[in-house]
Design a protein around this motif. Structure first.
Motif, PDB file in Angstrom:
ATOM      1  N   VAL A 161       1.028  -6.804   9.384  1.00 50.34           N
ATOM      2  CA  VAL A 161      -0.424  -6.826   9.298  1.00 50.34           C
ATOM      3  C   VAL A 161      -1.048  -7.427  10.555  1.00 50.34           C
ATOM      4  O   VAL A 161      -0.371  -8.088  11.341  1.00 50.34           O
ATOM      5  CB  VAL A 161      -0.888  -7.601   8.046  1.00 50.34           C
ATOM      6  N   ALA A 162      -2.346  -7.199  10.721  1.00 56.89           N
ATOM      7  CA  ALA A 162      -3.093  -7.768  11.842  1.00 56.89           C
ATOM      8  C   ALA A 162      -4.568  -7.895  11.466  1.00 56.89           C
ATOM      9  O   ALA A 162      -5.108  -7.042  10.752  1.00 56.89           O
ATOM     10  CB  ALA A 162      -2.942  -6.891  13.085  1.00 56.89           C
ATOM     11  N   SER A 163      -5.203  -8.940  11.955  1.00 61.57           N
ATOM     12  CA  SER A 163      -6.584  -9.245  11.584  1.00 61.57           C
ATOM     13  C   SER A 163      -7.643  -8.644  12.500  1.00 61.57           C
ATOM     14  O   SER A 163      -8.820  -8.693  12.178  1.00 61.57           O
ATOM     15  CB  SER A 163      -6.780 -10.768  11.559  1.00 61.57           C
TER      16      SER A 163
ATOM     17  N   GLN B 258      -7.381  -2.550   5.286  1.00 60.43           N
ATOM     18  CA  GLN B 258      -6.291  -2.302   4.331  1.00 60.43           C
ATOM     19  C   GLN B 258      -5.879  -3.579   3.606  1.00 60.43           C
ATOM     20  O   GLN B 258      -5.308  -3.507   2.522  1.00 60.43           O
ATOM     21  CB  GLN B 258      -5.084  -1.680   5.032  1.00 60.43           C
ATOM     22  N   TYR B 259      -6.178  -4.744   4.177  1.00 61.11           N
ATOM     23  CA  TYR B 259      -5.915  -5.993   3.455  1.00 61.11           C
ATOM     24  C   TYR B 259      -6.546  -5.937   2.065  1.00 61.11           C
ATOM     25  O   TYR B 259      -5.942  -6.332   1.071  1.00 61.11           O
ATOM     26  CB  TYR B 259      -6.509  -7.199   4.201  1.00 61.11           C
ATOM     27  N   GLY B 260      -7.774  -5.459   1.984  1.00 60.33           N
ATOM     28  CA  GLY B 260      -8.469  -5.365   0.704  1.00 60.33           C
ATOM     29  C   GLY B 260      -7.789  -4.396  -0.239  1.00 60.33           C
ATOM     30  O   GLY B 260      -7.640  -4.677  -1.437  1.00 60.33           O
ATOM     31  N   ASP B 261      -7.364  -3.256   0.281  1.00 61.32           N
ATOM     32  CA  ASP B 261      -6.667  -2.261  -0.550  1.00 61.32           C
ATOM     33  C   ASP B 261      -5.324  -2.802  -1.035  1.00 61.32           C
ATOM     34  O   ASP B 261      -4.933  -2.593  -2.191  1.00 61.32           O
ATOM     35  CB  ASP B 261      -6.446  -0.968   0.236  1.00 61.32           C
ATOM     36  N   LEU B 262      -4.602  -3.484  -0.152  1.00 65.41           N
ATOM     37  CA  LEU B 262      -3.309  -4.063  -0.531  1.00 65.41           C
ATOM     38  C   LEU B 262      -3.491  -5.143  -1.594  1.00 65.41           C
ATOM     39  O   LEU B 262      -2.702  -5.229  -2.539  1.00 65.41           O
ATOM     40  CB  LEU B 262      -2.598  -4.627   0.700  1.00 65.41           C
ATOM     41  N   GLU B 263      -4.534  -5.947  -1.452  1.00 68.98           N
ATOM     42  CA  GLU B 263      -4.809  -6.983  -2.447  1.00 68.98           C
ATOM     43  C   GLU B 263      -5.143  -6.354  -3.801  1.00 68.98           C
ATOM     44  O   GLU B 263      -4.665  -6.816  -4.840  1.00 68.98           O
ATOM     45  CB  GLU B 263      -5.958  -7.892  -1.986  1.00 68.98           C
TER      46      GLU B 263
ATOM     47  N   ALA C 208      -8.042 -14.973   3.313  1.00 70.10           N
ATOM     48  CA  ALA C 208      -8.600 -15.492   2.060  1.00 70.10           C
ATOM     49  C   ALA C 208     -10.115 -15.301   2.013  1.00 70.10           C
ATOM     50  O   ALA C 208     -10.664 -14.853   1.006  1.00 70.10           O
ATOM     51  CB  ALA C 208      -8.246 -16.966   1.901  1.00 70.10           C
ATOM     52  N   ARG C 209     -10.787 -15.621   3.104  1.00 70.62           N
ATOM     53  CA  ARG C 209     -12.251 -15.570   3.157  1.00 70.62           C
ATOM     54  C   ARG C 209     -12.776 -14.132   3.164  1.00 70.62           C
ATOM     55  O   ARG C 209     -13.726 -13.805   2.462  1.00 70.62           O
ATOM     56  CB  ARG C 209     -12.726 -16.322   4.404  1.00 70.62           C
TER      57      ARG C 209
ATOM     58  N   ALA D  40     -10.084 -11.951   0.208  1.00 64.81           N
ATOM     59  CA  ALA D  40      -9.620 -12.652  -0.990  1.00 64.81           C
ATOM     60  C   ALA D  40      -8.125 -12.426  -1.232  1.00 64.81           C
ATOM     61  O   ALA D  40      -7.678 -12.261  -2.365  1.00 64.81           O
ATOM     62  CB  ALA D  40     -10.442 -12.236  -2.213  1.00 64.81           C
ATOM     63  N   VAL D  41      -7.354 -12.428  -0.147  1.00 62.61           N
ATOM     64  CA  VAL D  41      -5.913 -12.168  -0.241  1.00 62.61           C
ATOM     65  C   VAL D  41      -5.221 -13.297  -0.990  1.00 62.61           C
ATOM     66  O   VAL D  41      -5.394 -14.476  -0.665  1.00 62.61           O
ATOM     67  CB  VAL D  41      -5.297 -11.986   1.172  1.00 62.61           C
ATOM     68  N   THR D  42      -4.440 -12.910  -2.004  1.00 63.05           N
ATOM     69  CA  THR D  42      -3.621 -13.864  -2.751  1.00 63.05           C
ATOM     70  C   THR D  42      -2.137 -13.511  -2.671  1.00 63.05           C
ATOM     71  O   THR D  42      -1.304 -14.301  -3.101  1.00 63.05           O
ATOM     72  CB  THR D  42      -4.044 -13.920  -4.233  1.00 63.05           C
ATOM     73  N   PHE D  43      -1.809 -12.332  -2.132  1.00 65.36           N
ATOM     74  CA  PHE D  43      -0.392 -11.998  -2.006  1.00 65.36           C
ATOM     75  C   PHE D  43       0.225 -12.844  -0.894  1.00 65.36           C
ATOM     76  O   PHE D  43      -0.484 -13.353  -0.011  1.00 65.36           O
ATOM     77  CB  PHE D  43      -0.169 -10.499  -1.789  1.00 65.36           C
ATOM     78  N   PRO D  44       1.547 -13.040  -0.916  1.00 59.63           N
ATOM     79  CA  PRO D  44       2.190 -13.917   0.064  1.00 59.63           C
ATOM     80  C   PRO D  44       2.049 -13.413   1.499  1.00 59.63           C
ATOM     81  O   PRO D  44       2.255 -12.236   1.790  1.00 59.63           O
ATOM     82  CB  PRO D  44       3.661 -13.903  -0.359  1.00 59.63           C
ATOM     83  N   LEU D  45       1.706 -14.346   2.369  1.00 62.86           N
ATOM     84  CA  LEU D  45       1.655 -14.094   3.813  1.00 62.86           C
ATOM     85  C   LEU D  45       2.712 -14.963   4.486  1.00 62.86           C
ATOM     86  O   LEU D  45       3.037 -16.048   4.003  1.00 62.86           O
ATOM     87  CB  LEU D  45       0.282 -14.436   4.374  1.00 62.86           C
ATOM     88  N   PHE D  46       3.202 -14.480   5.606  1.00 65.93           N
ATOM     89  CA  PHE D  46       4.279 -15.157   6.306  1.00 65.93           C
ATOM     90  C   PHE D  46       3.878 -15.447   7.740  1.00 65.93           C
ATOM     91  O   PHE D  46       2.841 -14.998   8.228  1.00 65.93           O
ATOM     92  CB  PHE D  46       5.551 -14.304   6.224  1.00 65.93           C
ATOM     93  N   ALA D  47       4.712 -16.198   8.434  1.00 70.93           N
ATOM     94  CA  ALA D  47       4.476 -16.524   9.833  1.00 70.93           C
ATOM     95  C   ALA D  47       4.529 -15.255  10.671  1.00 70.93           C
ATOM     96  O   ALA D  47       5.153 -14.254  10.284  1.00 70.93           O
ATOM     97  CB  ALA D  47       5.523 -17.521  10.315  1.00 70.93           C
ATOM     98  N   LYS D  48       3.888 -15.305  11.824  1.00 72.46           N
ATOM     99  CA  LYS D  48       3.880 -14.163  12.732  1.00 72.46           C
ATOM    100  C   LYS D  48       5.311 -13.811  13.150  1.00 72.46           C
ATOM    101  O   LYS D  48       6.138 -14.700  13.353  1.00 72.46           O
ATOM    102  CB  LYS D  48       3.036 -14.464  13.957  1.00 72.46           C
TER     103      LYS D  48
END
Length: 157
Positions: A31-33, A40-45, A81-82, A85-93
């Motif tokens: 992923v990338a911000s 797609q962050y929203g769709d994945l969430e 998060a802001r 509203a991502v709640t699925f696990p995120l990891f280090a780069k």
């Protein structure tokens, strides 16, 4: 071999074995911000929330390999998060290509090389679908939508 043999670093800096996701269906995504595909962050969430109670988890791995994730982990976590509203696990780069490719992504690409003869990831939001046994069953292109993934995902649940 399966994905449960890998250890990754969470976005909060903790080492975590992927064995904690044993018997879950996973969608592993780089992923990338700061990308045109960031929404797609929203769709994945949404997908995660729809199916998490049935044993589905999205795992997001930020990568700056395409120069669209320059932020540090704390900033990434806050943005996700802001904004979505991502709640699925995120990891280090991680790096997903080249000599410093994270071992997990080297494995994912070897299992599902996609259309590229070398298996390289061509852009952010490449997605790997993993069944409950830890087997990588499908690779999706960055532009593949949640709708394109959902049917196969539901079959695995």
């Amino acid at each position: 071999m399966n994905i449960y043999q890998f250890t990754v670093r969470t976005i909060d800096g903790e080492q975590q074995s992927l064995a904690v996701y044993r018997n879950k269906v996973l969608l592993i995504v780089n992923v990338a911000s700061h990308c045109g595909l960031t929404p797609q962050y929203g769709d994945l969430e949404s997908l995660y929330r729809r199916y998490k109670d049935r044993g589905f988890v999205v795992l997001g791995f930020p990568s700056n390999q395409f120069n669209q994730e320059p932020d540090d982990e704390a900033t990434i976590k806050s943005f996700c998060a802001r904004t979505y509203a991502v709640t699925f696990p995120l990891f280090a780069k991680v790096e997903v290509n080249g000599p410093n490719t994270h071992p997990l992504f080297a494995y994912l690409k070897a299992q599902q090389p996609g259309l590229s003869p070398d298996g390289e990831i061509k852009w952010n939001f490449t997605k790997f679908l993993v069944n409950r046994n830890g087997t990588v069953v499908r690779r999706y292109a960055p532009t593949d939508t949640v709708g394109a993934i959902e049917r196969e995902l539901v079959e695995l649940l």
